[in-house]
Scaffold this motif. Structure first.
Motif, short mmCIF file in Angstrom:
data_model
loop_
_atom_site.label_atom_id
_atom_site.label_comp_id
_atom_site.label_asym_id
_atom_site.label_seq_id
_atom_site.Cartn_x
_atom_site.Cartn_y
_atom_site.Cartn_z
N VAL A 1 0.83 -1.20 0.00
CA VAL A 1 0.00 0.00 0.00
C VAL A 1 0.87 1.26 0.00
O VAL A 1 0.60 2.20 -0.75
CB VAL A 1 -0.98 -0.01 1.20
N ILE A 2 1.93 1.27 0.80
CA ILE A 2 2.83 2.43 0.83
C ILE A 2 3.50 2.61 -0.53
O ILE A 2 3.60 3.73 -1.05
CB ILE A 2 3.85 2.29 1.97
N ILE B 1 1.02 4.17 -2.86
CA ILE B 1 0.83 5.60 -2.61
C ILE B 1 2.00 6.40 -3.19
O ILE B 1 1.81 7.44 -3.82
CB ILE B 1 0.65 5.87 -1.10
N LEU C 1 1.56 6.62 -6.87
CA LEU C 1 0.55 7.62 -7.22
C LEU C 1 1.12 9.03 -7.16
O LEU C 1 0.87 9.85 -8.04
CB LEU C 1 -0.65 7.51 -6.27
N GLY D 1 0.23 2.40 -9.22
CA GLY D 1 -0.12 2.73 -7.84
C GLY D 1 -1.42 2.09 -7.42
O GLY D 1 -1.53 1.52 -6.33
N ILE E 1 -1.97 -0.82 -4.50
CA ILE E 1 -2.87 -0.59 -3.36
C ILE E 1 -3.93 -1.70 -3.30
O ILE E 1 -4.21 -2.24 -2.23
CB ILE E 1 -3.51 0.80 -3.46
#
Length: 47
Positions: free
Chosen positions: A13-14, A17, A20, A28, A32
């Motif tokens: 998830v990081i 981000i 993105l 991205g 996620i």
């Protein structure tokens, strides 16, 4: 095992981000979504 899944999900998830923010929208979003699926709170692909 749950701790390992949490760590993998958090990293995914990081990374998503960060992608993105760098303007790589598709990559991205994929990271996620995969991170949410792997996490214990999601639909875990490992059972």
């Amino acid at each position: 095992m749950a701790l390992v899944l949490w760590l993998i999900a958090a990293v995914l998830v990081i990374s998503g981000i960060v992608s993105l923010v760098r303007g790589q929208m598709l990559w991205g979003i994929v990271l996620i979504v995969v991170g949410l699926l792997v996490g214990p709170g999601g639909v875990s692909i490992f059972g």
